[in-house]
Write a protein that holds these residues in place. Sequence first.
Motif, short mmCIF file in Angstrom:
data_model
loop_
_atom_site.label_atom_id
_atom_site.label_comp_id
_atom_site.label_asym_id
_atom_site.label_seq_id
_atom_site.Cartn_x
_atom_site.Cartn_y
_atom_site.Cartn_z
N LEU A 46 30.75 43.63 41.44
CA LEU A 46 30.82 43.14 40.07
C LEU A 46 31.96 42.14 39.91
N LEU A 47 33.19 42.62 40.14
CA LEU A 47 34.31 41.69 40.04
C LEU A 47 35.53 42.19 40.78
N HIS A 48 36.50 41.29 40.93
CA HIS A 48 37.69 41.51 41.73
C HIS A 48 38.91 41.02 40.96
N PHE A 49 39.87 41.94 40.79
CA PHE A 49 41.16 41.59 40.20
C PHE A 49 42.21 41.48 41.31
N VAL A 50 43.10 40.52 41.17
CA VAL A 50 44.34 40.53 41.91
C VAL A 50 45.44 40.68 40.86
N LYS A 51 46.09 41.80 40.92
CA LYS A 51 46.99 42.19 39.83
C LYS A 51 46.21 42.13 38.52
N GLU A 52 46.69 41.38 37.54
CA GLU A 52 45.98 41.38 36.25
C GLU A 52 44.99 40.22 36.13
N SER A 53 44.88 39.39 37.16
CA SER A 53 44.03 38.21 37.09
C SER A 53 42.66 38.46 37.72
N LYS A 54 41.64 37.90 37.09
CA LYS A 54 40.29 37.99 37.65
C LYS A 54 40.14 36.94 38.76
N GLN A 55 40.02 37.42 39.97
CA GLN A 55 39.89 36.54 41.13
C GLN A 55 38.45 36.07 41.32
N ASP A 56 37.53 36.99 41.07
CA ASP A 56 36.12 36.70 41.30
C ASP A 56 35.31 37.59 40.37
N GLU A 57 34.59 36.99 39.45
CA GLU A 57 33.73 37.78 38.57
C GLU A 57 32.28 37.33 38.70
N SER A 58 31.94 36.85 39.87
CA SER A 58 30.60 36.31 40.11
C SER A 58 29.50 37.36 40.04
N GLY A 59 29.86 38.64 40.15
CA GLY A 59 28.84 39.67 40.14
C GLY A 59 28.59 40.30 38.77
N MET A 60 29.34 39.89 37.78
CA MET A 60 29.14 40.47 36.44
C MET A 60 27.77 40.03 35.94
N PRO A 61 26.95 41.00 35.53
CA PRO A 61 25.55 40.68 35.20
C PRO A 61 25.37 39.86 33.93
N ASN A 62 26.19 40.08 32.93
CA ASN A 62 26.06 39.33 31.68
C ASN A 62 27.28 39.59 30.81
N ASN A 63 27.29 38.98 29.63
CA ASN A 63 28.49 39.09 28.79
C ASN A 63 28.58 40.41 28.03
N ARG A 64 27.69 41.33 28.32
CA ARG A 64 27.86 42.66 27.73
C ARG A 64 28.90 43.48 28.50
N PHE A 65 29.30 42.96 29.63
CA PHE A 65 30.27 43.65 30.47
C PHE A 65 31.63 42.94 30.35
N LEU A 66 32.67 43.75 30.06
CA LEU A 66 34.01 43.19 29.93
C LEU A 66 34.98 44.04 30.74
N ALA A 67 35.66 43.42 31.68
CA ALA A 67 36.63 44.12 32.50
C ALA A 67 38.03 43.62 32.19
N GLU A 68 38.95 44.56 32.19
CA GLU A 68 40.35 44.21 31.95
C GLU A 68 41.23 44.99 32.91
N ARG A 69 42.39 44.42 33.16
CA ARG A 69 43.38 45.11 33.98
C ARG A 69 44.76 44.73 33.44
N THR A 70 45.08 45.31 32.35
CA THR A 70 46.33 45.01 31.67
C THR A 70 47.51 45.50 32.50
N GLY A 71 48.47 44.62 32.72
CA GLY A 71 49.67 45.02 33.44
C GLY A 71 49.46 45.18 34.93
N GLY A 72 48.26 44.87 35.39
CA GLY A 72 48.01 44.95 36.81
C GLY A 72 47.95 46.35 37.38
N THR A 73 47.76 47.34 36.51
CA THR A 73 47.68 48.71 37.02
C THR A 73 46.24 49.20 36.92
#
Lengths: 115, 112
Positions: A46-73
């Motif tokens: 689906l997607l890949h975070f490096v710390k708090e940044s989205k590195q690759d979200e090419s697998g997210m199926p549509n805009n109904r999906f929202l991923a977050e990684r606040t603070g990189g944890t």
Amino acid sequence: EAGVTQFPSHSVIEKGQTVTLRCDPISGHDNLYWYRRVMGKEIKFLLHFVKESKQDESGMPNNRFLAERTGGTYSTLKVQPAELEDSGVYFCASSHAQGETYEQYFGPGTRLTVT
Amino acid sequence: AQSVTQPDIHITVSEGASLELRCNYSYGATPYLFWYVQSPGQGLQLLLKYFSGDTLVQGIKGFEAEFKRSQSSFNLRKPSVHWSDAAEYFCAVGERFQKLVFGTGTRLLVSP
């Protein structure tokens, strides 16, 4: 060392509702990945975070999906509104972002059932 | 496009018998290759990995895998299967610190 943890382990919701999945990676792992396995199919990225940044979200199926990684944890994956085809097992994985150790460690998954 | 093929959806072996699970991949560069296992109710556990060096890789739980570049294969083997090996096995390919592409998995059943 604690492994990757995911919460909840199982969620049953009705179509149109919202669900938030949580992943806690291994401490010190800057990379965090989300994958999904729909019944009978392969595990898909689906997607890949490096710390708090989205590195690759090419697998997210549509805009109904929202991923977050606040603070990189920890990371959350929200599905809003859920549809029947969103049912499946959502896996989270983490890894180092540099160095000799590169393998991904997976959590137990969250089984999402949309009725 | 990157892809992984695990041609066997289910395999049944007798306890004590040898096991080979097949994995073929399609990848543009030299890939990082992995085998994961998922036991019932558990997450994915890494069995072994390969990128370079000796093409026969030893993993945990007595498993090994052999990389054959000419055949684009990375088959998993175990000389003697135990009942506790019953699980689903996934072959995956990727690049260092990047996403993985998985096969559809092979479910192993172990008969007494």
